[in-house]
Design a protein around this motif. Sequence first.
Motif, mmCIF file in Angstrom:
data_model
loop_
_atom_site.group_PDB
_atom_site.id
_atom_site.type_symbol
_atom_site.label_atom_id
_atom_site.label_comp_id
_atom_site.label_asym_id
_atom_site.label_seq_id
_atom_site.Cartn_x
_atom_site.Cartn_y
_atom_site.Cartn_z
ATOM 1 N N SER A 69 0.800 -1.228 0.000
ATOM 2 C CA SER A 69 0.000 0.000 0.000
ATOM 3 C C SER A 69 0.832 1.277 0.000
ATOM 4 O O SER A 69 0.278 2.373 0.097
ATOM 5 C CB SER A 69 -0.969 0.029 1.200
ATOM 6 O OG SER A 69 -1.824 -1.092 1.163
ATOM 7 N N ASN A 70 2.147 1.164 -0.094
ATOM 8 C CA ASN A 70 3.003 2.339 -0.208
ATOM 9 C C ASN A 70 3.247 2.647 -1.682
ATOM 10 O O ASN A 70 3.631 1.760 -2.451
ATOM 11 C CB ASN A 70 4.350 2.105 0.488
ATOM 12 C CG ASN A 70 4.212 2.035 1.992
ATOM 13 O OD1 ASN A 70 3.505 2.836 2.592
ATOM 14 N ND2 ASN A 70 4.862 1.065 2.610
ATOM 15 N N ASP A 71 3.026 3.900 -2.070
ATOM 16 C CA ASP A 71 3.257 4.321 -3.452
ATOM 17 C C ASP A 71 4.701 4.796 -3.591
ATOM 18 O O ASP A 71 5.096 5.796 -2.986
ATOM 19 C CB ASP A 71 2.299 5.451 -3.836
ATOM 20 C CG ASP A 71 0.856 4.978 -3.863
ATOM 21 O OD1 ASP A 71 0.635 3.783 -4.135
ATOM 22 O OD2 ASP A 71 -0.049 5.795 -3.609
ATOM 23 N N LEU A 72 5.475 4.081 -4.389
ATOM 24 C CA LEU A 72 6.904 4.339 -4.521
ATOM 25 C C LEU A 72 7.231 4.814 -5.931
ATOM 26 O O LEU A 72 6.746 4.257 -6.914
ATOM 27 C CB LEU A 72 7.691 3.064 -4.208
ATOM 28 C CG LEU A 72 7.346 2.391 -2.871
ATOM 29 C CD1 LEU A 72 8.035 1.039 -2.764
ATOM 30 C CD2 LEU A 72 7.731 3.286 -1.700
ATOM 31 N N LEU A 73 8.062 5.850 -6.025
ATOM 32 C CA LEU A 73 8.450 6.415 -7.312
ATOM 33 C C LEU A 73 9.937 6.196 -7.553
ATOM 34 O O LEU A 73 10.768 6.508 -6.699
ATOM 35 C CB LEU A 73 8.153 7.917 -7.351
ATOM 36 C CG LEU A 73 6.715 8.360 -7.061
ATOM 37 C CD1 LEU A 73 6.615 9.877 -7.157
ATOM 38 C CD2 LEU A 73 5.737 7.701 -8.023
#
Length: 289
Positions: free
Chosen positions: A113-117
Amino acid sequence: MKIKLSLLLLMMTALYFAQSNQFIYEYTFKIDSLNRDKSDTENMVLQTTPKGSKFYSQVKAVYDSTMTAAFKDARTTQKVHFDFTSLKQAKVNTEVIKTYPDYKRTLKKEISSNDLLINNDKKLDWKISNEKSKVLGYDVQKATTTLYGRKWNVWFAPEIPIQDGPHEFCGLPGLIVKAEDAKGDHSFTLIGTRKIEVSPDEILNKKAREIVINEEKFRKLWSDYKKDPAKNLRQTSGSTSISAPVSVSASITFDGKTYSQDEMLKLIEKERKEELQKNNNFLELDLYR
């Protein structure tokens, strides 16, 4: 005076909302390398604007907007039951943002659920072939490259003057209408196009909860996730274990069955562990090694 103000407002609106092309691709993939007879598909969208593009799952876009609206409504109505029985879940969570004209790329991945770029400004090393064909009625030309440890064959259409394509592919003299890795595990094929009005900034801007990391950090987070795929959910819910009481009493309905929040945590942990066993053939192969 009113006419001048109306014209000014119209001009400002035209600047804010630009014409956008949506190119719809069918993405076919074999996520389990031990079961190559089984493949999945998902429709993906390449949305281009004058400032850049975004590549994302069509299903995920609907899912995210529905979930966001539901929980936003819950904050004002104190609603504690949600019925998502008819809501289709995406098979692909990956997104790619590209900026024009430099074609710098940002890969967006999710871990627990962590949005990583992950930013990438390296140009793809293309080798353009003399081989030509037709795809969706377009005259196309073949090119090859390597991306995340996979060798790719792609077909681009010079008559569509957009140097973009599915996923991170870009930089050829024409839109990439088809791409397939050498093993036939992942492929993108253009199946349709349309035009819409959209705000470029809304598509390209980084969201507040997104975290910028490098590839090394991603591999570390992925390694930790495999050891305990439900850790983040337990922390978010305010509990220290799956069986511990959660801080909020809520229920959610999926597939006609209603779950308490604690039951949902158990179900999600079970599903994530099962996914880890069979999801071993990611498109971005090098990121998961």
